[in-house]
Scaffold this motif. Structure first.
Motif, short mmCIF file in Angstrom:
data_model
loop_
_atom_site.label_atom_id
_atom_site.label_comp_id
_atom_site.label_asym_id
_atom_site.label_seq_id
_atom_site.Cartn_x
_atom_site.Cartn_y
_atom_site.Cartn_z
N MET A 88 28.03 40.39 48.56
CA MET A 88 28.92 41.31 48.39
C MET A 88 29.92 41.34 47.37
O MET A 88 30.15 42.65 46.75
CB MET A 88 29.81 41.25 49.82
CG MET A 88 29.09 41.79 51.02
SD MET A 88 29.67 40.59 52.58
CE MET A 88 31.04 41.21 52.91
N VAL A 89 30.12 40.24 46.74
CA VAL A 89 31.01 40.43 45.60
C VAL A 89 30.41 40.93 44.40
O VAL A 89 30.75 41.72 43.61
CB VAL A 89 31.44 38.76 45.09
CG1 VAL A 89 31.78 38.81 43.84
CG2 VAL A 89 32.24 38.46 46.22
N PHE A 131 30.24 44.75 44.82
CA PHE A 131 31.71 45.49 44.77
C PHE A 131 32.10 45.03 43.11
O PHE A 131 33.01 45.86 42.89
CB PHE A 131 32.51 44.92 45.79
CG PHE A 131 32.34 45.46 47.14
CD1 PHE A 131 32.64 46.89 47.50
CD2 PHE A 131 31.66 45.02 48.29
CE1 PHE A 131 32.40 47.50 48.46
CE2 PHE A 131 31.45 45.51 49.38
CZ PHE A 131 31.96 46.64 49.41
N LEU A 132 31.49 44.19 42.59
CA LEU A 132 32.05 44.12 41.16
C LEU A 132 31.22 45.28 40.42
O LEU A 132 31.50 45.29 39.06
CB LEU A 132 31.62 42.53 40.67
CG LEU A 132 32.83 41.79 40.95
CD1 LEU A 132 32.45 40.48 40.36
CD2 LEU A 132 34.04 42.30 40.53
N ILE A 178 36.75 38.76 52.94
CA ILE A 178 36.18 39.68 52.06
C ILE A 178 35.91 40.99 52.79
O ILE A 178 35.96 42.11 52.61
CB ILE A 178 34.73 39.13 51.51
CG1 ILE A 178 34.20 40.20 50.66
CG2 ILE A 178 33.89 38.74 52.60
CD1 ILE A 178 33.18 39.69 49.61
N ILE A 182 36.85 44.98 52.39
CA ILE A 182 36.18 46.15 52.70
C ILE A 182 36.91 47.09 53.72
O ILE A 182 36.81 48.36 53.26
CB ILE A 182 34.68 45.71 53.36
CG1 ILE A 182 33.78 45.04 52.46
CG2 ILE A 182 34.02 46.95 53.88
CD1 ILE A 182 32.46 44.73 52.93
N LEU A 240 39.25 48.72 51.57
CA LEU A 240 38.80 49.77 50.58
C LEU A 240 38.48 51.22 51.29
O LEU A 240 38.85 52.23 50.70
CB LEU A 240 37.51 49.18 50.08
CG LEU A 240 36.60 50.08 48.85
CD1 LEU A 240 37.44 50.06 47.76
CD2 LEU A 240 35.47 49.48 49.09
N LEU A 287 39.62 41.24 45.08
CA LEU A 287 38.60 41.59 44.20
C LEU A 287 37.90 42.80 44.65
O LEU A 287 37.48 43.57 43.76
CB LEU A 287 37.42 40.24 44.37
CG LEU A 287 36.31 40.55 43.36
CD1 LEU A 287 36.90 40.00 42.20
CD2 LEU A 287 35.27 39.63 44.11
N ILE A 288 37.86 43.19 46.23
CA ILE A 288 37.07 44.32 46.32
C ILE A 288 38.14 45.57 46.33
O ILE A 288 37.57 46.50 45.72
CB ILE A 288 36.76 44.13 47.79
CG1 ILE A 288 35.65 43.22 47.81
CG2 ILE A 288 36.24 45.31 48.59
CD1 ILE A 288 34.89 43.01 49.13
N GLY A 326 38.82 45.42 41.86
CA GLY A 326 37.75 45.15 40.90
C GLY A 326 38.04 44.11 39.73
O GLY A 326 39.21 43.84 39.72
N ILE A 327 37.38 43.88 38.79
CA ILE A 327 37.53 43.22 37.76
C ILE A 327 38.16 44.22 36.73
O ILE A 327 37.32 44.93 36.03
CB ILE A 327 36.30 42.13 37.27
CG1 ILE A 327 36.06 41.14 38.12
CG2 ILE A 327 36.79 41.72 35.86
CD1 ILE A 327 37.27 40.38 38.26
N PHE A 352 39.50 34.17 38.37
CA PHE A 352 37.98 34.14 38.71
C PHE A 352 37.30 34.94 37.64
O PHE A 352 36.12 34.60 37.16
CB PHE A 352 37.84 35.17 39.98
CG PHE A 352 36.19 35.33 40.35
CD1 PHE A 352 35.39 34.70 40.96
CD2 PHE A 352 35.75 36.84 40.15
CE1 PHE A 352 34.20 35.04 41.11
CE2 PHE A 352 34.59 37.27 40.33
CZ PHE A 352 33.93 36.19 40.75
#
Lengths: 475, 564
Positions: free
Chosen positions: A427-428, A431-432, B216, B220, B223, B494-495, B498-499, B521
């Protein structure tokens, strides 16, 4: 705060002083009802949260199942998870589930005995002074962010494993399931310890005293009386810890890697090949040129070779003991005539053709391995065209690890020294931004999330029910 | 099973021992030995968790502070010293307070002295290790206050820190009231009718389940619900509702000046410069511009371009001929070329940029050198154009759409902003706050509630004036621990976020952001080893915040702990 509570206590203690006007009863009832409505709304908010989780995951998962090339049967029973690479996509959930369970199993091997013993010690043996030291340490350990554990796994546990593995002859990959599992285990240790300790402390003193009264030692009392009495509480603690380990994300995203377990039998698809030899775009004297220079710097054609009448021979590669040759796959992008691919077996400098194929139009093809397989030895591939023929091709030589015995085939996927991708890790990855939005690859992460949700839901609910039963027994 | 041990202790009951003839009796020594061995195993197990924590802290500290050594012994020493500083420091504080308040039991001063000496010795060892370290210190002031960078040496964590503070504020403001209210509903308003009771139990089970949902999954959920709002009020890129944003079309004049014209909304077509009545500069002052079609302008433009080209050629030829490498020599060449080619602009304004650029180009690798040289001559060109055409805009100029948002900027859907991140964190910590508040409320004795109700207080008056004030220490402890979970949570953020590579601070609640765990991270997942060190430095700051939160929670608990 204490001032408030002391006034409150003062009010209880003394008769309430009559101050000012009597308050309006209507206003009081209005406040009372208004507060009630607010509280009920807040209570319903938690129900709404669960409802929305189920709705969102369900809706997107259904959408995923309606995508072309996706089937519920494959998702639930498929042994191959290959959503991103190659032309053929497979969405079978089991490699991810097994990866998750594998890491959780390693974590529990670490956390369960340690947590259980620590909890017994804390509840039965520890003198108050040592208890006062260990409890805060466990609390700090529980408060360490998971990303820190991930970093710890990557920079300390993995190198240590590799060092130890080097001494005993076990090779650990940079990303591996053991390292992530140990980190998840350290993370779950405080949870296991505190929940187990709660369960042990809930066992009535009378049981212990009865045991002592019969002359049992402390060890016998702990192991033969207290632990069996608290067993269901301990099992609940264990289940809750497993649920936590299953849902753990950052550690596995950092330390476990991003290749799903190879549960399926290896097929002919080139992206699964263990050894892939790719043309590196060098120019050689036979008319092969770097496609990039010819096309004026087309970047995506970095490994395309252009044949302009002549032959090109790859480096010799060795087919090992446990390897199976799959195929030479030739991808012809453009050609003005036939291209011949020949697989040759090398004995010293003598090349013997083993299999060959010819392609005269753009497309994929190439010689497959003979039915009987190829013996161990050196091989090379030659590509050739007639003079005057121009062709742009790429090629892939695919060899794969061959199955030896049933035992080794069963053991291979569960290799904890190699890279694993669990559900959360996938999942990571999605979604990245590894997949374009709203394709099946992207939606598949919702389906994985739904599966993960169901897993943790079942674990949590069973754990909770056992715990409540256990509490009721001793209350 | 315990019956088997009976005969050895209870001599007066032979009846029992004769009834168990097949049992084997172990000697008391063996059994006591077993007990001892088990205590040993327990101590080892308990020590392992301490070892894990110390190793974790030491390994991260040694990376962040460059505490790398020749050989393994100093590293081991470092671990022991870190343990010594922690245990000795905390021990001496606790024992010191105890001995001052006279509650320490036997000889508190002696224990305090031992702990304090241990602390001092550990500090001394650390000081010695600091002298012999071989690495570079990564945890610096410029790291704390800097912005992320693609070079590990220049990277900083400030935007991530502020991002974390902002999302945690949003989270606290929303999660704490809702959490406490839910806990009050569940604990203080227990229903009596059987249907409502069932609902009550269902809500309780639901909260337990929510606490077990992987974070996580909340990401979602956030999101879909907060970032996209199911796409029913517009999309993230074209929000259905906006408030507090002003949009501009920005033009770049030939002289390099930026002028702008406000536009109505995001759907407005690009502004045609010939139809604009007044342009303003970035500060809002009107600017008088001369609009010239491109064809007409070309000739005047070429004159300047030629002059700059001549200057450039001259400087490059001279540089090659002279082989000058230091800034002074390059400066002489630039000055001469400037005069000879008749450049019109003031040299002083751009001289430093040009000379420094050319000087650094001499020392850099080929690609970077080219970029530095281009930048140097770009400065010359900019200055020249500015002098020649201060207020000339091409009639065909294409604007750039820019958005300026007020601090109260609001839009629906929220998009990948601070608000969405904070609300998602709220979902994550809500069950934790509810459960800990419930425990705190449960600890308030029934008798206090009954007393209040008996005096005629309504249920809410009882809760507000009696139960809540009494339970507040427990609630605060639980809430602080929940917030420290929120600070360290990375997966849902993170979701949501994002980065992203963010070098500025979020200006409003809808702005893009990054958070500390996310930044860590990002650094930890890079292949270059220097970024591991930067990640370690970030972890130290994160852990410092978390440990102070934990300490605060412990302090409140110790201070206000009461047994009823």
């Amino acid at each position: 705060m204490s001032a408030m509570s002391s006034t409150a206590q003062a009010q209880i203690g003394a008769a309430p002083p009559l101050r000012g006007q009597p308050r309006s009863v209507r206003l009081r009832d209005f406040t009372e009802n208004g507060v009630m409505v607010f509280l009920v709304l807040c209570g319903l908010f938690t129900l709404l949260t669960t409802g929305t989780i189920i709705f969102v995951l369900g809706k997107e998962t259904l959408e995923f199942f309606n995508m072309p090339g996706v089937s519920v049967t494959e998702f639930l029973f498929g042994l191959q998870w290959n959503p991103l690479l190659g032309s053929e996509h497979h969405f079978g959930i089991w490699p991810l589930v097994v990866g998750t369970l594998m890491i959780a199993a390693v974590a529990m091997i670490v956390a369960l005995p340690l947590g259980l013993i620590t909890a017994i010690w804390l509840s039965e043996y520890a003198p108050p002074s040592l208890r006062a030291v260990l409890k805060p340490i466990l609390e700090i350990l529980a408060g360490v962010p998971t990303v820190v554990f991930g970093f710890f796994a990557l920079t300390v546990i993995t190198p240590s494993l590799q060092w130890v593995g080097g001494k005993v002859g076990v090779g650990f990959s940079v990303y591996n399931a053991t390292s992530a599992g140990i980190a998840v285990g350290i993370l779950s240790l405080p949870i296991v310890t505190s929940l187990t300790e709660d369960a042990l402390r809930a066992v009535p003193r009378a049981l212990r005293e009865a045991s002592y009264g019969l002359g049992a030692t402390k060890f016998e009392t702990s192991i033969q009386v207290v632990v069996p009495a608290a067993l269901s509480g301990i099992i609940a603690a264990f289940l809750l810890a497993v649920a936590r380990a299953v849902g753990e994300t950052m550690i596995v995203a950092l330390a476990a890697g991003s290749v799903p377990l190879p549960l399926h039998e290896i097929t002919n698809a080139p992206q699964e090949a263990r050894n892939v030899y790719q043309a590196d775009g060098r120019t050689d004297e036979n008319g092969w040129k770097d496609f990039g220079t010819l096309a004026g710097g087309a970047t995506e054609a970095d490994f395309l070779l252009v044949l302009d009448g002549g032959t090109y021979t790859t480096d010799t590669f060795r087919l090992g003991e446990n390897e199976r040759f799959r195929a030479v796959i030739l991808n012809v992008q453009e050609t003005t005539g036939p291209v011949t691919v020949t697989l040759e077996s090398m004995k010293g400098d003598v090349a013997t053709p083993v299999a060959s194929a010819e392609l005269s139009a753009p497309g994929r093809g190439g010689p497959a391995a003979p039915e009987a397989g190829l013996p161990v030895g050196d091989y090379r591939v030659t590509l050739a065209t007639a003079p005057g023929t121009r062709a742009a091709v790429e090629y892939l030589i695919a060899a794969a690890e061959g199955p030896k015995s049933l035992a080794s085939r069963l053991a291979m996927p569960f290799n904890v020294t190699k890279e694993t991708q669990p559900m959360t890790g996938y999942m990571v990855q999605i979604f990245l931004g590894d997949a374009s939005n709203f394709g099946p690859e992207y939606l598949s992460s919702y389906a994985v999330a739904a599966a993960l949700f169901v897993m943790t839901f079942i674990l949590t609910v069973i754990g909770h029910i056992i715990r409540v039963r256990f509490q009721q027994v001793y209350e | 099973m315990t019956q088997a041990t009976l005969p050895t202790t209870s001599t007066g009951t032979p009846a029992i021992s004769t009834s168990l003839p097949s049992m084997k009796f172990k000697s008391r020594d063996t059994r006591m030995l077993k007990d001892k061995v088990f205590v040993g195993i327990c101590l080892v197990a308990a020590t392992l968790s301490v070892v894990a924590l110390v190793t974790l802290l030491t390994s991260i500290l040694s990376r962040a502070l460059g505490l790398t050594f020749e050989g393994w012994f100093p590293s081991l020493l470092l671990g022991l010293a870190v343990f010594g500083v922690g245990a000795g420091g905390i021990g001496s504080i606790i024992l010191g307070v105890k001995s001052l308040s006279g509650k320490g039991g036997d000889r508190p001063i002696g224990k305090f002295a031992v702990a304090f000496v241990g602390f001092l010795v550990s500090v001394a060892i650390l000081a010695y290790l600091w002298q012999i370290r071989t690495g570079k210190v990564w945890l610096t002031w410029s790291f704390l206050t800097g912005v992320p960078s693609r070079f590990a040496e220049e990277a900083g964590i400030w935007p991530a820190t502020i991002g974390t503070v902002m999302i945690c504020l949003v989270c606290a403001v929303t999660a704490i009231p809702i959490g406490i209210a839910t806990a009050i509903l569940l604990e203080e308003y227990k229903p009596k009718s059987s249907g409502l009771k069932r609902l009550h139990a269902f809500v309780q089970l639901n909260i337990t389940n929510l606490a077990g949902v992987p974070s996580i999954v909340y990401g979602i959920l956030g999101l879909t619900v907060f970032v996209q709002m199911f796409n029913i009020v517009g999309t993230t890129l074209a929000p259905g509702f906006e408030f507090g944003a002003i949009r501009f079309d920005r033009f770049y004049t030939e002289g390099g000046q930026v002028v702008q014209v406000p536009v109505a909304d995001r759907t407005a077509p690009p502004t045609d410069p010939t139809k604009v009545a007044t342009f303003t500069d970035m500060a809002g002052n009107p600017v008088q511009l001369e609009l010239i079609p491109r064809a007409q302008f070309a000739e005047r433009g070429n004159v300047v371009e030629d002059r700059i080209e001549a200057f450039r050629e001259k400087v490059e030829a001279e540089l090659e001929a002279a082989g000058a490498k230091d800034a002074a020599a390059i400066g002489v060449i630039v000055d001469a070329a400037w005069r000879e080619t008749g450049m019109k602009s003031e040299l002083a304004a751009v001289r430093e940029t040009i000379v420094n650029g050319l000087a650094s180009a001499m020392t850099l690798e080929r690609r970077e050198a080219r970029a530095a040289r281009r930048q140097a001559f770009g400065a010359a060109e900019g200055g020249e154009k500015q002098a020649e055409f201060p207020n000339i805009l091409l009639a065909e100029a294409v604007p750039q759409r820019a958005t300026e948002t007020a601090p109260w900027y609001f839009r629906l859907p929220f998009g990948r902003g601070v608000l969405a991140g904070g609300l998602t964190l709220m979902l994550v910590v809500l069950p934790i706050i509810i459960i800990s508040t419930q425990e705190a409320l449960r600890a308030v004795p029934r008798s206090m509630r009954y007393a209040s109700l008996a005096l005629g207080a309504t249920p809410w008056q009882t809760v507000w004036k009696i139960t809540l004030p009494t339970a507040i220490p427990g609630i605060m402890t639980g809430t602080i621990l929940a917030m420290s979970r929120a600070i360290g949570e990375a997966a849902p953020i993170l979701i949501i976020a994002g980065i992203v590579y963010i070098t500025y601070l979020p200006g409003d609640l809808m702005d893009d952001f990054t958070a500390m765990p996310l930044q860590i991270f990002n650094w930890a997942s890079r292949p270059q080893a220097e970024f591991y060190n930067i990640a370690a430095a970030g972890i130290i700051i994160l852990m410092a915040i978390l440990l102070s939160f934990n300490a605060l929670a412990v302090f409140i608990r110790q201070r206000t702990q009461k047994q009823y």
